[in-house]
Design a protein around this motif. Structure first.
Motif, mmCIF file in Angstrom:
data_model
loop_
_atom_site.group_PDB
_atom_site.id
_atom_site.type_symbol
_atom_site.label_atom_id
_atom_site.label_comp_id
_atom_site.label_asym_id
_atom_site.label_seq_id
_atom_site.Cartn_x
_atom_site.Cartn_y
_atom_site.Cartn_z
ATOM 1 N N THR A 161 0.867 -1.180 0.000
ATOM 2 C CA THR A 161 0.000 0.000 0.000
ATOM 3 C C THR A 161 0.903 1.229 0.000
ATOM 4 O O THR A 161 2.117 1.116 0.119
ATOM 5 N N SER A 162 0.287 2.404 -0.083
ATOM 6 C CA SER A 162 1.154 3.585 -0.089
ATOM 7 C C SER A 162 1.841 3.759 1.270
ATOM 8 O O SER A 162 2.980 4.239 1.337
ATOM 9 N N GLU A 163 1.157 3.327 2.358
ATOM 10 C CA GLU A 163 1.827 3.404 3.666
ATOM 11 C C GLU A 163 3.033 2.473 3.709
ATOM 12 O O GLU A 163 4.088 2.821 4.242
ATOM 13 N N LYS A 164 2.833 1.272 3.167
ATOM 14 C CA LYS A 164 3.927 0.293 3.219
ATOM 15 C C LYS A 164 5.104 0.791 2.388
ATOM 16 O O LYS A 164 6.251 0.674 2.757
ATOM 17 N N ARG A 165 4.774 1.376 1.211
ATOM 18 C CA ARG A 165 5.839 1.879 0.369
ATOM 19 C C ARG A 165 6.593 2.990 1.086
ATOM 20 O O ARG A 165 7.816 3.063 1.049
ATOM 21 N N ALA A 166 5.828 3.857 1.771
ATOM 22 C CA ALA A 166 6.473 4.937 2.517
ATOM 23 C C ALA A 166 7.337 4.363 3.635
ATOM 24 O O ALA A 166 8.442 4.859 3.902
ATOM 25 N N GLN A 167 6.853 3.273 4.272
ATOM 26 C CA GLN A 167 7.633 2.637 5.341
ATOM 27 C C GLN A 167 8.957 2.112 4.793
ATOM 28 O O GLN A 167 10.022 2.344 5.378
ATOM 29 N N LEU A 168 8.886 1.427 3.655
ATOM 30 C CA LEU A 168 10.118 0.891 3.064
ATOM 31 C C LEU A 168 11.050 2.024 2.661
ATOM 32 O O LEU A 168 12.267 1.950 2.852
ATOM 33 N N GLN A 169 10.458 3.081 2.125
ATOM 34 C CA GLN A 169 11.300 4.182 1.684
ATOM 35 C C GLN A 169 11.997 4.839 2.861
ATOM 36 O O GLN A 169 13.176 5.184 2.784
ATOM 37 N N ARG A 170 11.277 5.003 3.970
ATOM 38 C CA ARG A 170 11.887 5.594 5.162
ATOM 39 C C ARG A 170 13.077 4.761 5.605
ATOM 40 O O ARG A 170 14.141 5.280 5.920
ATOM 41 N N ALA A 171 12.848 3.441 5.605
ATOM 42 C CA ALA A 171 13.926 2.547 6.044
ATOM 43 C C ALA A 171 15.151 2.694 5.149
ATOM 44 O O ALA A 171 16.281 2.848 5.620
ATOM 45 N N LEU A 172 14.910 2.668 3.836
ATOM 46 C CA LEU A 172 16.038 2.792 2.898
ATOM 47 C C LEU A 172 16.716 4.143 3.062
ATOM 48 O O LEU A 172 17.935 4.241 3.110
ATOM 49 N N ASP A 173 15.921 5.200 3.158
ATOM 50 C CA ASP A 173 16.502 6.538 3.265
ATOM 51 C C ASP A 173 17.340 6.692 4.527
ATOM 52 O O ASP A 173 18.423 7.266 4.501
ATOM 53 N N ASP A 174 16.800 6.190 5.650
ATOM 54 C CA ASP A 174 17.540 6.342 6.905
ATOM 55 C C ASP A 174 18.892 5.649 6.843
ATOM 56 O O ASP A 174 19.883 6.149 7.359
ATOM 57 N N VAL A 175 18.920 4.475 6.225
ATOM 58 C CA VAL A 175 20.180 3.739 6.197
ATOM 59 C C VAL A 175 21.110 4.255 5.111
ATOM 60 O O VAL A 175 22.315 4.362 5.281
ATOM 61 N N ALA A 176 20.528 4.589 3.951
ATOM 62 C CA ALA A 176 21.362 4.954 2.800
ATOM 63 C C ALA A 176 21.721 6.432 2.782
ATOM 64 O O ALA A 176 22.271 6.909 1.801
ATOM 65 N N ALA A 177 21.423 7.143 3.866
ATOM 66 C CA ALA A 177 21.671 8.585 3.879
ATOM 67 C C ALA A 177 23.102 8.882 3.470
ATOM 68 O O ALA A 177 24.042 8.294 3.983
ATOM 69 N N GLY A 178 23.249 9.804 2.547
ATOM 70 C CA GLY A 178 24.591 10.200 2.142
ATOM 71 C C GLY A 178 25.059 9.515 0.878
ATOM 72 O O GLY A 178 26.077 9.879 0.299
ATOM 73 N N ALA A 179 24.332 8.501 0.407
ATOM 74 C CA ALA A 179 24.731 7.854 -0.832
ATOM 75 C C ALA A 179 23.646 8.085 -1.869
ATOM 76 O O ALA A 179 22.503 8.374 -1.534
ATOM 77 N N THR A 180 24.027 7.949 -3.122
ATOM 78 C CA THR A 180 23.043 8.107 -4.195
ATOM 79 C C THR A 180 22.672 6.737 -4.721
ATOM 80 O O THR A 180 23.528 5.861 -4.859
#
Lengths: 497, 328
Positions: free
Chosen positions: A430-449
């Motif tokens: 769902t859009s919530e789940k997608r946002a959840q996954l994106q948050r997780a990826l963003d938090d960990v991948a911060a600083g990389a492209t």
């Protein structure tokens, strides 16, 4: 060997799909009997795709895009969101691949901007073909150095998968690296989860009291008698879930509680984790450490599910199993007495007593969105959590938990200098789940492209009304043990027949 | 070596007994041969190889090591610096081979030190690397640590800034402690280096260093209250305190830290014992500084210990009676 035909042959079991579950089943049936326990268990193992692995398959970027545009079953994965590029200042481009084209109609193997263009999610006029080609070529120039998994999983150092590999002596076919670090991502911060006395001692983020509490738990779990007493107590507190049990018994709270509940016991925030089961998972985790080094998990090189599936297939073939890739089948007739008639597209018609299949082979399978797993990954231009290492993570916020896996060239998952970060959680995309996954990826991948980011979901399915043995899609647990147990359950059912 | 399981002992088979006898006979023959050469003062290359073969079988023959050294000194090549260097390099390589087989041979280490002392320009950096590798394999081997101290002292002789060597050694001990804080040798080495590290510090830096050391100890104690290394290290810290006031301050701090730990975990034996012993030590250093409430605390703790640690009940009873007499 196109003039080779199987026409008229009889098999004990025909297995459709070379996913990990199907491969373990095929191997067990062919192998156990080859070592003399039963007679005549011939196995025919077919995959309609031109690659092994099924829902556990492992791809290069070009092959992944092929999977998304050609081989994927749209009932199981309705759409794949692919975001390309974002390097050297250009905007990332997003594509929603929501239909598949049969292989024969595609004229080129190599994905091009033109192939993706129909799926562009932005304004069609603003599509920049050149930028897209540039971004794609960054990936494609090292295409063969990637191993992107559809369903990444790890092997517990002491667990059903490792035991099975040792038992069947497939250990020699597959190589593993230790998963050296476990992290908890909490409030956007990445913190190492201490896993041993030394980690606890050296930790700069745990308070003294938290250190003492954690050590008390570890000491209890490590001692057989104390651990059994704890498990008995947990079994009696059935109203409490694992989180509440840890709070009441060991006075854990805050990030220490999260570390034990999510990073070690791997609660997923969706399914209730009972006190007894949670303790059992912690016990398994702690017991797994020390067998091959200071880690609880092993990660296979070149992509776990796929490599393992192929290893099981290899053993099945060695024990007499027959293999066909890229072959379509039609199950023509079901006969209570004498089994099934299976018509292959190129190699004749065979008879089989049993059929084991990945439900995608059943045109009438029922797909259940409720039992889906949402998955995502991104390929990063930096080794954000260290080079030449592997790590498992858990991202926790507001009662949702996302599992993550970080791989580098240590397991030959990406070319040197890059890394890949997988994220997944149970439930439909769902859009919530997608946002959840994106948050997780963003938090960990911060600083990389990210060079490539993908979101998709995989729905589980059942073969209804037929007497096939259907397998399940990879679940959201982080290790292979449930996969092995599922396969062994099917083997038992077949052997009872 | 630490961390290795003992091998199960069982009755040897007939074949194994025959094989063993063969090996023993071979060894005895070689031993006799070498001793004969020695009593005839033979100092040839052949004698050298004979001793080598014997020492490969048994590194503990210090007489043979002595003899080997004598042979070296009498060889023709010994006088020329180039030849001597070559011979000794070979010798060091030979020792490297057998070190892995038997790390704990005093005589072998001794011989290595002799060989290095005979070299006109030994490479101490290489020796340091060697001992680092050794300690990576077995971090608690005291031969390794002792040799490390020896090599470091040689490195310091040649170094521009000897004190900087101490600082890096100090950091090395911390690495080892972090790897495995039950490593007594690492804590011990740290205690030997601490005084010289503290010497180069200003008064403020000294304060900070001491606080850091105490913090390290407290971390260890909270991680595993029963591990003796941290408690022992505290004793060493106490020893190097310059004045009685400093000692008392450190002990007072220790008491309050123990009390904090006991609040969340009141059934750990070692902290309870240490509490009593620290208060008694304070009393010894500064008679009368232990309050009545604290004296009661000691007796209560001893009573508690008698139930927690029934094995040592008599020891606690004895301590009780000593304190009774002293504090009456």
């Amino acid at each position: 060997m196109s003039d080779y035909t199987l026409d008229g042959q009889e098999f004990d079991t025909v297995v459709l799909g070379t996913g990990l579950v199907e491969s373990i089943v095929a191997c067990e049936i062919a192998n156990r009997t080859a070592t003399g326990s039963d007679e005549g268990r011939k196995v025919l193992h077919i995959d309609q795709n031109p690659y092994y692995g099924g829902s556990f398959a492992c791809f290069s970027p070009s092959a992944f895009i092929e999977w998304a545009t050609i081989f994927r079953d749209p009932r199981q994965t309705p759409a794949v969101e692919i975001i390309v590029g974002g390097v050297s200042g250009s905007q990332p481009m997003s594509f929603i691949v929501n239909r598949t084209t049969p292989r024969e109609e595609c004229d080129t193997k190599r994905p091009t901007a033109a192939a993706l263009q129909p799926f562009y999610s932005g304004d069609a006029n603003s599509f920049d073909t050149e930028a897209c080609e540039d971004a794609l070529s960054l990936l494609l120039e090292n295409d063969r150095k990637y191993a992107i998994e559809l369903a990444p999983k790890l092997a517990l150092c002491r667990g059903d998968m490792i035991d099975l590999l040792i038992d069947l002596r497939i250990g020699e076919y597959v190589q593993f690296k230790g998963v050296e670090h476990s992290y908890l991502v909490h409030g956007g911060k990445i913190e190492k989860v201490p896993e041993s006395k030394e980690d606890v001692f050296a930790s700069k983020t745990l308070s003294l009291i938290e250190k003492r509490k954690l050590m008390r738990l570890m000491t209890v779990i490590a001692d057989d008698d104390e651990c059994q007493k704890l498990m008995d107590e947990a079994a009696q507190s059935s109203e409490q879930d694992f989180c509440q049990f840890m709070q009441s018994k060991f006075k854990f709270d805050g990030k220490l509680l999260d570390a034990v509940v999510y990073s070690v016991a791997r609660a997923d925030g969706v399914h209730r984790l009972g006190a007894a089961e949670g303790c059992e998972r912690v016990r398994k985790y702690v017991r797994a450490m020390g067998r091959y080094g200071r880690m609880a998990y092993l990660c296979a090189m070149y992509g776990g599910g796929s490599e393992l599936a192929q290893a099981f297939c290899r053993l099945c073939a060695v024990s007499g199993g027959t293999y066909m890739l890229g072959e379509h089948v039609e199950i023509v007739q079901e006969d209570e007495a004498s089994g099934f008639t299976v018509k292959t597209s190129e190699h004749g018609t065979v008879r089989a007593k049993n059929i084991v299949m990945d439900p995608v082979y059943d045109p009438e399978a029922v797909f259940d969105k409720g039992a889906a797993v949402s998955r995502a990954f991104c390929i990063l231009d930096k080794e954000i959590l260290g080079d030449d290492t592997t790590a498992v993570l858990c991202h926790v916020d507001d009662q949702t938990a996302t599992s993550l896996l970080y791989l580098t060239q240590a397991t030959l998952a990406v070319p040197s200098g890059q890394s890949i970060l997988y994220a997944w959680a149970p439930g439909p995309l769902t859009s919530e789940k997608r946002a959840q996954l994106q948050r997780a990826l963003d938090d960990v991948a911060a600083g990389a492209t990210s060079l490539l980011t993908v979101y998709f979901e995989v729905c589980d399915a059942k073969c209804t009304g037929k007497k096939y043995f259907g397998t399940s899609v990879p679940d959201s647990l982080v290790d292979f043990d449930s996969t092995v147990q599922h396969a062994q359950h099917i083997v038992k059912l077949i052997q009872q027949d | 070596m630490h961390g290795r399981r003992r091998e199960l002992v069982r009755e040897p088979t007939v074949d194994e007994k025959a094989q063993t006898k063969q090996r023993v006979d071979k060894y005895c023959a070689l031993n006799t041969h070498v001793m004969e050469l020695r009593s005839n003062n033979v100092h040839t290359e052949d004698a050298l190889s004979a001793t080598r073969r014997l020492l490969e079988l048994n590194t503990e023959l210090h007489t043979v090591w002595n003899y080997r050294r004598q042979i070296f000194v009498h060889l023709d090549g010994w006088k020329s610096e180039g030849d001597r260097q070559a011979l000794l390099e070979q010798e060091l390589a030979f020792l490297l081979e057998i070190i892995m087989k038997n790390i704990k041979s005093y005589w072998m280490w001794n011989h290595r030190i002799w060989a290095l002392s005979q070299l006109p320009s030994p490479s101490w950096d290489r020796e340091l690397k060697l001992v680092a590798k050794l300690l990576a394999v077995d971090a608690r081997n005291f031969h390794g640590w002792d040799y490390r101290r020896f090599v470091v002292s040689k490195v310091k002789e040649a170094a521009e800034d000897p004190a900087a060597v101490d600082v890096s050694e100090f950091a090395f001990t911390l690495e080892q402690i972090n790897r495995d804080f039950a490593n007594h040798s690492a804590w011990h080495n740290r205690s030997k280096l601490l005084p010289s590290v503290l010497q180069r510090c200003s008064e403020d830096e000294r304060r900070k260093m001491m606080d850091d050391e105490v913090e390290l100890i407290i971390n260890a104690i909270y991680t595993d209250p029963e591990d003796q290394n941290a408690w022992l290290y505290h004793e060493w810290l106490l020893d190097i305190q310059p004045s009685r006031e400093d000692k008392c301050a450190l002990l007072r701090d220790k008491v309050s830290k123990i009390r904090e730990l006991l609040e969340i975990e009141d059934d750990s034996k070692r902290p309870l014992i240490e509490l009593v012993e620290t208060l008694v030590a304070l009393d010894g250093l500064e008679p009368g500084s232990v309050t009545d409430a604290e004296r009661t605390e000691c007796f209560d703790t001893l009573t508690r210990l008698k139930t927690l640690d029934a094995y040592h009940v008599n020891k606690y009873t004895d301590t009780e009676s000593v304190l009774c007499k002293r504090w009456q």
